[in-house]
Design a protein around this motif. Structure first.
Motif, short mmCIF file in Angstrom:
data_model
loop_
_atom_site.label_atom_id
_atom_site.label_comp_id
_atom_site.label_asym_id
_atom_site.label_seq_id
_atom_site.Cartn_x
_atom_site.Cartn_y
_atom_site.Cartn_z
N TYR A 28 -5.88 35.27 -31.02
CA TYR A 28 -5.53 33.95 -31.53
C TYR A 28 -4.32 33.46 -30.76
O TYR A 28 -3.58 34.24 -30.18
CB TYR A 28 -5.32 33.93 -33.04
N TYR A 30 -1.47 30.03 -30.86
CA TYR A 30 -0.98 28.77 -31.42
C TYR A 30 -0.56 27.90 -30.25
O TYR A 30 0.36 28.23 -29.52
CB TYR A 30 0.23 29.00 -32.33
N GLN A 36 -5.26 26.86 -25.33
CA GLN A 36 -6.31 27.66 -25.94
C GLN A 36 -7.42 27.96 -24.94
O GLN A 36 -7.97 29.05 -24.92
CB GLN A 36 -6.87 26.95 -27.17
N CYS A 39 -7.31 31.06 -22.90
CA CYS A 39 -7.76 32.31 -23.51
C CYS A 39 -9.11 32.74 -22.94
O CYS A 39 -9.44 33.93 -22.97
CB CYS A 39 -7.89 32.15 -25.02
N ILE A 56 -12.40 35.11 -31.38
CA ILE A 56 -11.20 34.29 -31.24
C ILE A 56 -11.07 33.39 -32.45
O ILE A 56 -12.06 32.82 -32.93
CB ILE A 56 -11.21 33.46 -29.93
N THR A 58 -9.36 29.94 -33.49
CA THR A 58 -8.90 28.78 -32.74
C THR A 58 -8.83 27.55 -33.63
O THR A 58 -9.55 27.45 -34.62
CB THR A 58 -9.82 28.51 -31.53
N GLN A 59 -7.98 26.63 -33.22
CA GLN A 59 -7.88 25.36 -33.93
C GLN A 59 -8.97 24.39 -33.48
O GLN A 59 -9.16 23.35 -34.08
CB GLN A 59 -6.51 24.74 -33.66
N PRO A 61 -12.70 25.15 -32.44
CA PRO A 61 -13.86 26.00 -32.14
C PRO A 61 -14.88 25.35 -31.19
O PRO A 61 -15.53 26.04 -30.41
CB PRO A 61 -14.50 26.26 -33.51
N VAL A 73 -16.54 32.67 -32.47
CA VAL A 73 -15.48 31.66 -32.33
C VAL A 73 -15.29 31.07 -33.71
O VAL A 73 -16.21 30.45 -34.26
CB VAL A 73 -15.89 30.58 -31.31
#
Length: 98
Positions: A28, A30, A36, A39, A56, A58-59, A61, A73
């Motif tokens: 993860y 931030y 992101q 990653c 993962i 994530t904010q 997806p 995800v």
């Protein structure tokens, strides 16, 4: 109330593991969307070295839709992290280092 939250986290974790298999690693990060997306480079390198079940949180997806390097995800649900660790999953918060 806190016990109820922990139990809800456990139930959610078990549903995800049943659906995707227990992850070897869970990442993860931030940060912004571009951060992101970085990653994906980490996941690609891990998969290149030997296939692994990577997840993962994530904010966003939708950014990772159809990415073959992640088995799952998922939107952020930080109450799942303790259950991931207890199940033997390596949980890694990715971050920049100066």
């Amino acid at each position: 109330m806190e016990v109820r939250s922990h139990l809800a986290g456990l139930a959610a974790w078990l549903r995800l593991v049943r659906r995707h298999g227990r992850p070897h690693r869970l990442f993860y990060f931030y940060g912004g969307i571009g951060d992101q997306l970085l990653c994906t480079a980490v996941a690609r390198e891990i998969q290149r070295r030997g296939p692994a079940n990577l997840w993962i949180f994530t904010q966003a997806p939708e950014l990772f839709a159809d990415n073959p390097d992640f088995r799952a995800v998922l939107p952020f649900d930080l109450r799942l992290i303790p259950w991931a660790r207890l199940s033997g999953t390596q949980v890694t918060r990715l971050f920049y280092k100066d």
